[in-house]
Design an enzyme around this catalytic site. Structure first.
Site, short mmCIF file in Angstrom:
data_model
loop_
_atom_site.label_atom_id
_atom_site.label_comp_id
_atom_site.label_asym_id
_atom_site.label_seq_id
_atom_site.Cartn_x
_atom_site.Cartn_y
_atom_site.Cartn_z
N ASP A 14 -51.38 5.20 37.77
CA ASP A 14 -51.56 4.17 38.45
C ASP A 14 -52.32 2.82 38.18
O ASP A 14 -52.88 2.29 38.77
CB ASP A 14 -52.68 4.75 39.64
CG ASP A 14 -52.34 6.16 40.53
OD1 ASP A 14 -51.22 6.36 40.73
OD2 ASP A 14 -53.16 6.80 40.09
N LYS A 17 -47.47 0.22 36.82
CA LYS A 17 -46.10 0.16 36.63
C LYS A 17 -44.93 -0.33 37.16
O LYS A 17 -44.22 -1.28 36.67
CB LYS A 17 -45.87 1.42 35.64
CG LYS A 17 -46.77 1.94 34.64
CD LYS A 17 -46.69 3.28 34.17
CE LYS A 17 -46.80 4.57 35.37
NZ LYS A 17 -48.30 4.55 35.68
N GLY A 41 -46.04 7.78 42.18
CA GLY A 41 -45.63 6.97 43.27
C GLY A 41 -45.83 5.57 42.89
O GLY A 41 -46.89 5.08 42.41
N HIS A 42 -44.71 4.74 43.02
CA HIS A 42 -44.91 3.39 42.60
C HIS A 42 -44.43 2.45 43.76
O HIS A 42 -43.59 2.51 44.51
CB HIS A 42 -43.72 3.05 41.48
CG HIS A 42 -43.84 3.81 40.22
ND1 HIS A 42 -42.76 4.09 39.07
CD2 HIS A 42 -44.92 4.30 39.85
CE1 HIS A 42 -43.49 4.76 38.24
NE2 HIS A 42 -44.67 4.89 38.49
N GLN A 225 -47.16 8.56 35.53
CA GLN A 225 -48.34 8.96 35.13
C GLN A 225 -48.90 7.87 34.03
O GLN A 225 -48.34 6.94 33.83
CB GLN A 225 -48.56 10.33 34.86
CG GLN A 225 -48.11 11.27 35.81
CD GLN A 225 -46.63 11.56 36.34
OE1 GLN A 225 -45.92 11.88 35.34
NE2 GLN A 225 -46.34 11.25 37.38
P1 IMP Z 1 -49.22 17.30 38.92
O1 IMP Z 1 -48.56 16.23 37.84
O2 IMP Z 1 -48.79 17.19 40.18
O3 IMP Z 1 -49.24 18.50 38.51
O4 IMP Z 1 -50.97 16.68 38.81
C1 IMP Z 1 -51.76 16.98 37.52
C2 IMP Z 1 -52.70 15.85 37.35
O5 IMP Z 1 -52.20 14.40 37.25
C3 IMP Z 1 -53.52 15.69 38.48
O6 IMP Z 1 -54.81 15.12 38.06
C4 IMP Z 1 -52.65 14.40 39.30
O7 IMP Z 1 -53.55 13.68 40.39
C5 IMP Z 1 -52.39 13.55 38.33
N1 IMP Z 1 -51.42 12.75 38.49
C6 IMP Z 1 -49.79 13.11 38.74
N2 IMP Z 1 -49.09 12.45 38.83
C7 IMP Z 1 -50.02 11.07 39.09
C8 IMP Z 1 -49.52 9.70 39.14
O8 IMP Z 1 -48.55 9.22 39.44
N3 IMP Z 1 -50.52 8.85 39.13
C9 IMP Z 1 -51.86 9.31 38.98
N4 IMP Z 1 -52.30 10.48 38.54
C10 IMP Z 1 -51.20 11.56 38.61
#
Ligand code: IMP
Length: 432
Positions: A14, A17, A41-42, A225
């Site tokens: 977040d 990007k 989510g962009h 991420q």
């Molecule tokens: P997962 O990728 O859904 O398995 O989540 C694992 C961890 O990464 C959690 O703390 C999510 O909130 C975090 N996370 C996954 N994708 C994103 C992202 O695009 N932005 C921020 N945090 C993310």
């Protein structure tokens, strides 16, 4: 001169990007997502309208550019098709070949999402706070060699065979968690329909990217991420299941390390984290609330409020090193307006003693205390500023401090969500 660039998050995701990829896509030929899935989510703001993409690369707003989804991305077919339909309704992705999906990408199955939810519900204090998009279970299947890939979706017989082999075990695990089993015929019916609609987009993404690089055309590798969520380098186990650092762009697309590719690290002017896990500079007072409200810090994928805190230069030094950043872009600088004084973490103590670097153990990392440097801050609105020299002195000092501490040039500064609210000091795609 690097004509290609990896754009990577250096915090916990977040960082903004999407906006930077959208701007730089104007100078590239190909924009390719290299890892992650619909957990990302962009948010793009173009002509005053918000557009959130989860899987389609953020270059999508530029007609004539090719967007690609690489083999290491995990693709939720249902969600991707809905995203494509939404974009096509707005006149985007109209040209053939404007979106190419690797047949090697793994597909997120409905049962991966069920398993994600079931596991989270039983983790108790070790809950990760995942996005519930099935990313972890899909990547587990990939490592176990029992995944379903996009190429399997396109082969009806192979699909039935692979689902038939996988579903009994999946249903046993779901039963263990007290959840309903999935019907094989219902699942196959849905997948076959999705496969038909995805087929026109499937192509050789790696060859496309290599050929663009060979011809000196600009390629933007779009990260998802952030480095602190990397499965090897992040705050394990409170991480995503994939490699999020810049090197994953090359391994994910089958590109050797000898290429001349720059790495732009996206650094939000403060820290945010969504989900569980250590975050030493978190603020639980009105200053954190100010960042959350002013910065609109609510998940683009899940709507969850993000935890907010001061910029953590110790974590950033670690993350920018892990990514091999060649320059940085500082985003959301405008959000810090009026927060005075500003604090920047420049080290940690553990049990009252100075502590070097980032502890590998998340439990220990959760116990460190940040050591802060204080800067004055500023009260002026930054949204109209288009040159670094025109920024208020307090903002320039803040940027200079970050630049000096990280020993990386700041190429771009974002002072608002709109494309126009950007200060480009140097174009990182044209760095000499
Ligand atoms: P997962 O990728 O859904 O398995 O989540 C694992 C961890 O990464 C959690 O703390 C999510 O909130 C975090 N996370 C996954 N994708 C994103 C992202 O695009 N932005 C921020 N945090 C993310």
């Amino acid at each position: 001169m690097a004509s290609s660039l990896v754009i990577v998050g250096t915090q916990w995701g977040d960082e903004g990007k999407g906006k930077v990829v959208d701007i730089l896509a104007g100078f590239a030929d190909v924009v390719v997502r290299f890892q992650g899935g619909s957990n990302a989510g962009h948010t793009l703001v173009v002509d005053g309208q918000d557009l959130v993409t989860h899987l389609v690369p953020s270059g999508v707003m530029h007609p004539g550019k090719r967007c690609a989804i690489g083999p290491a991305v995990v693709v939720d077919p249902e969600l991707l098709l809905a995203e494509i339909a939404g974009l096509q309704k707005r006149g985007l992705l109209a040209e053939p070949g404007s979106l190419v999906i690797s047949p090697r990408a793994h597909a997120v199955m409905p049962y991966h999402k069920e398993l994600d939810a079931a596991r989270e519900a039983t983790r108790g204090p070790m809950r990760i706070g995942t996005t519930l998009r099935g990313i972890g279970p899909c990547l587990e299947d990939k490592a176990a060699r029992s995944g379903i890939r996009v190429c399997d979706l396109l082969d009806s017989e192979a699909l039935a065979e692979r689902i038939g082999a996988r579903l009994p075990e999946v249903n046993a695990v779901l039963a263990h968690h007290g959840r309903e089993p999935l019907s094989e015929s219902g699942l196959l019916l849905g997948l076959r329909d999705q496969a038909e609609r995805l087929a026109p987009f499937v192509g050789d993404v790696c060859a496309l990217v290599r050929s663009a690089l060979d011809r000196g055309r600009g390629v933007l590798f779009e990260g998802a991420q952030g480095a602190m969520l990397d499965v090897d380098h992040g705050t394990y186990p409170f991480v995503t299941a994939a490699s999020t650092v810049a090197g994953a762009a090359l391994s994910g697309l089958g590109i050797g390390p000898g290429r001349d590719v720059g790495v732009l690290g996206i650094v939000k002017a403060y820290s945010t984290r969504v989900g569980e896990g250590p975050m030493p500079t978190e603020l639980t007072d009105e200053r954190g609330l100010h960042m959350q409200q002013t910065g609109g810090e609510f998940g683009a994928t899940t709507g969850r409020p993000r935890r907010c805190g001061w910029i953590d230069l110790t974590a950033l030094r670690y993350a920018t090193a892990a990514c091999g950043c060649t320059s940085i872009c500082v985003t959301k600088l405008d959000v810090l307006r009026g927060l005075r004084p500003l604090r920047l973490a420049v080290g940690y103590t553990l049990d009252g003693q100075p502590h070097d670097g980032i502890p590998a153990d998340a439990g220990v990392y959760g116990r460190v205390d940040p050591v802060y440097e204080e800067l004055d801050g500023w009260d002026e609105d930054l949204s109209e500023v288009r040159e670094k020299d025109a920024l208020p002195q307090g903002a320039r000092r803040y940027l200079d401090f970050v630049e000096n501490y990280l020993d990386l040039p700041v190429d771009i500064i974002s002072v608002g969500p709109m494309r126009s609210e950007t200060i480009v000091i140097r174009n990182p795609l044209r760095r000499g």
